[in-house]
Design an enzyme around this catalytic site. Structure first.
Site, PDB file in Angstrom:
ATOM      1  N   LYS A 151     -21.822 -31.473 -26.321  1.00  0.00           N
ATOM      2  CA  LYS A 151     -20.999 -31.631 -27.519  1.00  0.00           C
ATOM      3  C   LYS A 151     -21.250 -33.036 -28.048  1.00  0.00           C
ATOM      4  CE  LYS A 151     -19.001 -27.600 -26.933  1.00  0.00           C
ATOM      5  NZ  LYS A 151     -18.817 -26.487 -27.836  1.00  0.00           N
ATOM      6  N   LYS A 177     -27.016 -25.431 -21.584  1.00  0.00           N
ATOM      7  CA  LYS A 177     -27.008 -24.356 -22.595  1.00  0.00           C
ATOM      8  C   LYS A 177     -26.903 -24.953 -23.985  1.00  0.00           C
ATOM      9  CE  LYS A 177     -23.835 -20.944 -24.450  1.00  0.00           C
ATOM     10  NZ  LYS A 177     -23.627 -21.820 -25.605  1.00  0.00           N
ATOM     11  N   ASP A 179     -25.700 -24.983 -27.855  1.00  0.00           N
ATOM     12  CA  ASP A 179     -24.584 -24.384 -28.585  1.00  0.00           C
ATOM     13  C   ASP A 179     -25.130 -23.367 -29.571  1.00  0.00           C
ATOM     14  OD1 ASP A 179     -21.906 -23.929 -29.221  1.00  0.00           O
ATOM     15  OD2 ASP A 179     -21.453 -26.034 -28.849  1.00  0.00           O
ATOM     16  N   GLU A 180     -24.254 -22.496 -30.046  1.00  0.00           N
ATOM     17  CA  GLU A 180     -24.729 -21.351 -30.831  1.00  0.00           C
ATOM     18  C   GLU A 180     -25.313 -21.747 -32.187  1.00  0.00           C
ATOM     19  OE1 GLU A 180     -21.685 -21.754 -29.696  1.00  0.00           O
ATOM     20  OE2 GLU A 180     -20.362 -21.996 -31.436  1.00  0.00           O
ATOM     21  N   HIS A 269     -24.788 -14.987 -25.861  1.00  0.00           N
ATOM     22  CA  HIS A 269     -23.606 -15.568 -26.499  1.00  0.00           C
ATOM     23  C   HIS A 269     -23.106 -14.526 -27.490  1.00  0.00           C
ATOM     24  CE1 HIS A 269     -21.290 -18.481 -28.953  1.00  0.00           C
ATOM     25  NE2 HIS A 269     -21.174 -19.136 -27.816  1.00  0.00           N
ATOM     26  N   LYS A 310      -9.482 -21.766 -24.506  1.00  0.00           N
ATOM     27  CA  LYS A 310      -9.013 -22.061 -25.859  1.00  0.00           C
ATOM     28  C   LYS A 310      -9.079 -20.860 -26.806  1.00  0.00           C
ATOM     29  CE  LYS A 310     -13.518 -23.539 -27.767  1.00  0.00           C
ATOM     30  NZ  LYS A 310     -14.376 -24.631 -28.212  1.00  0.00           N
TER      31      LYS A 310
HETATM   32  C1  CAP Z   1     -17.599 -23.539 -25.353  1.00  0.00           C
HETATM   33  C2  CAP Z   1     -18.432 -23.013 -26.483  1.00  0.00           C
HETATM   34  C3  CAP Z   1     -18.686 -21.508 -26.595  1.00  0.00           C
HETATM   35  C4  CAP Z   1     -17.474 -20.630 -26.478  1.00  0.00           C
HETATM   36  C5  CAP Z   1     -17.679 -19.233 -27.014  1.00  0.00           C
HETATM   37  C6  CAP Z   1     -17.784 -23.464 -27.772  1.00  0.00           C
HETATM   38  O1  CAP Z   1     -17.306 -24.910 -25.511  1.00  0.00           O
HETATM   39  O2  CAP Z   1     -19.695 -23.561 -26.417  1.00  0.00           O
HETATM   40  O3  CAP Z   1     -19.338 -21.275 -27.819  1.00  0.00           O
HETATM   41  O4  CAP Z   1     -17.180 -20.593 -25.135  1.00  0.00           O
HETATM   42  O5  CAP Z   1     -16.627 -18.420 -26.705  1.00  0.00           O
HETATM   43  O6  CAP Z   1     -18.477 -23.993 -28.635  1.00  0.00           O
HETATM   44  O7  CAP Z   1     -16.594 -23.257 -27.936  1.00  0.00           O
HETATM   45  P1  CAP Z   1     -16.021 -25.617 -24.836  1.00  0.00           P
HETATM   46  P2  CAP Z   1     -16.724 -17.166 -25.713  1.00  0.00           P
HETATM   47  O8  CAP Z   1     -16.195 -25.509 -23.347  1.00  0.00           O
HETATM   48  O9  CAP Z   1     -16.083 -27.059 -25.309  1.00  0.00           O
HETATM   49  O10 CAP Z   1     -14.797 -24.918 -25.319  1.00  0.00           O
HETATM   50  O11 CAP Z   1     -17.268 -17.641 -24.425  1.00  0.00           O
HETATM   51  O12 CAP Z   1     -15.305 -16.709 -25.598  1.00  0.00           O
HETATM   52  O13 CAP Z   1     -17.603 -16.180 -26.400  1.00  0.00           O
HETATM   53 MG    MG Z   2     -20.389 -22.849 -28.371  1.00  0.00          MG
END
Ligand code: CAP
Ligand code: MG
Length: 412
Positions: A151, A177, A179-180, A269, A310
């Protein structure tokens, strides 16, 4: 001359055959429409019917679905296997989750669950590894594997992104990993990130003596994804990450085939899943999206945190059980718990989901007061303590990184 009218699609005495695909929907019928009328319209529009009564001759294969059970606002519909093309997930979804989602006969409709017959399951390849990644790619024994996403989500230079990865790997995390929303942008080009991350990964493996890997986000149009998969293979990667909902199942299927040829695992993801599954009475459940993901052959899939993190979650534990369950010999899928996790939540995630999972944290590692490396150590310490059955408070007495994390974020 057989006819097709809405009434032809309702038969409460019908027993599904072994080859039928059975779907369970919840529906809220339109005003002045009863459940039976709505159920027959759902079965009709999702198989071979339409709004007008038809007369058909003999040169016709009857592929009608049958609404065969109504229980409160839930209906069950059986579809003959021949309605579906083999190994074609878009075609299946165009039937069972297509026009019916917007038809006026229903105020709301949700595809809640499917029972997949062998004829359909066996036409798909399924996952190459599934939860075996924990010990075929890593040597994780009984513990969950861990992952982290740097992040801020986007904006880090390639050098900084790689550095964050290195700090996380050497702190004890198994998987870096992306991020998306990080793919191939000017501030951090795909190919630079790929080569530099794997060079750092090799150094981290030497330093720790542990296997490490990287979930690089290849999500794009299909051809670009296939090119990126080849690039990952060339540098000796083990995985690719694909955002399966935004890219679509017709792209996931060729990705799976290419990855299977190369022996690469797929981390799925699921950004945008909540557009389908968030409203409890409409759309497509995460349970069904998870079933589709398994058939299409992803090895790891985000399934939520059993409500600890969250993001809103639908029945993480039930979905995970489905992903592990027997499915005509098809490999299982490793569930990934992610979204707002930090070390203090790890024992309860494991308590609710077990150890045959991956656990991922972004903010809960990089937001550690002493930085990413300490955050990674704290996260791994929380995993090791939980698997050993030791409380975090006790483990923290001689693991200072964990002590700082617990002090900052607590254990709830
Ligand atoms: C987690 C995360 C993922 C979410 C997706 C985010 O970061 O990288 O994209 O977990 O949700 O950007 O929020 P944090 P899910 O650990 O900082 O929250 O796994 O429910 O599909
Ligand atoms: Mg993410």
């Amino acid at each position: 001359m057989a006819g097709i009218t809405y009434e032809d699609f309702l038969d409460l005495s019908y027993t599904p055959t072994e080859t039928d695909l059975v779907c369970q929907f919840s529906i809220v019928p339109a005003e002045e429409m009863d459940m039976e009328a709505a159920a027959s319209r759902v079965a009709s529009e999702s198989s071979n019917g339409t709004w007008a009564a038809l007369t058909v001759g003999d040169d016709f294969t009857d592929l009608s679905a049958t609404a065969f059970a109504i229980d409160g606002n839930e209906i069950s519909v059986a579809y003959p296997a021949d309605l579906f093309e083999k190994d074609n997930m878009p075609q299946i979804l165009s039937c069972i989750a297509g026009n019916i989602m917007g038809m006026k006969a229903v105020e709301r409709i949700r595809l809640k669950d499917c029972e997949w017959p062998e004829a359909i399951v066996s036409s798909f390849d399924g996952p190459t590894f599934g939860s075996a990644v924990r010990n075929e790619i890593f040597d994780a024994g009984e513990r969950p594997i861990t992952a982290t996403v740097p992040k801020p989500k986007v904006g880090l230079s390639t050098d900084r992104h790689v550095e964050v990865g290195y700090e996380a790997w050497t702190g004890g995390i198994d998987l870096l990993k992306d991020d998306e929303n990080l793919t191939d942008q000017a501030f951090n080009p795909f190919h630079d990130r790929l080569t530099e991350s794997f060079a750092a990964r090799d150094r981290a493996e030497d330093e720790t003596g542990e296997k490490k890997s990287y979930l690089i986000n290849v999500t794009a149009d299909t051809n670009t994804m296939l090119e990126r998969i080849d690039m990952v293979n060339e540098v000796g990667g083990e995985y690719v990450m694909v955002d399966v909902i935004t890219t679509g199942w017709g792209a996931v299927q060729p990705v799976q085939k290419r990855c299977a040829e190369l022996g690469l695992a797929i981390h799925a993801h699921r950004a945008m899943h909540a557009a389908f599954d968030r409203l409890p009475d409409h759309g497509i459940s995460m349970r069904v999206l998870a079933q589709v993901s398994r058939l299409c052959g992803v090895d790891q899939l985000h399934t939520g945190t059993a409500d600890l993190g969250k993001l809103a979650n639908e029945d993480t534990v039930g979905i995970n059980e489905w992903l592990y369950g027997e499915l005509y010999g098809m490999n299982d899928v490793l569930p990934m718990a992610s979204g707002g996790l930090h070390p203090g939540l790890v024992p309860e995630v494991i308590n609710r989901c077990g150890t045959n999972i991956g656990i991922q944290a972004g903010g809960g590692i990089h937001g550690h007061p002493d930085g990413t490396h300490a955050g990674a150590k704290a996260f791994r310490q929380a995993v090791d303590a939980s698997v050993a059955g030791v409380s975090l408070e006790e483990y923290a007495t001689d693991h200072p990184e964990l002590a700082v994390a617990v002090e900052k974020w607590g254990t709830e």
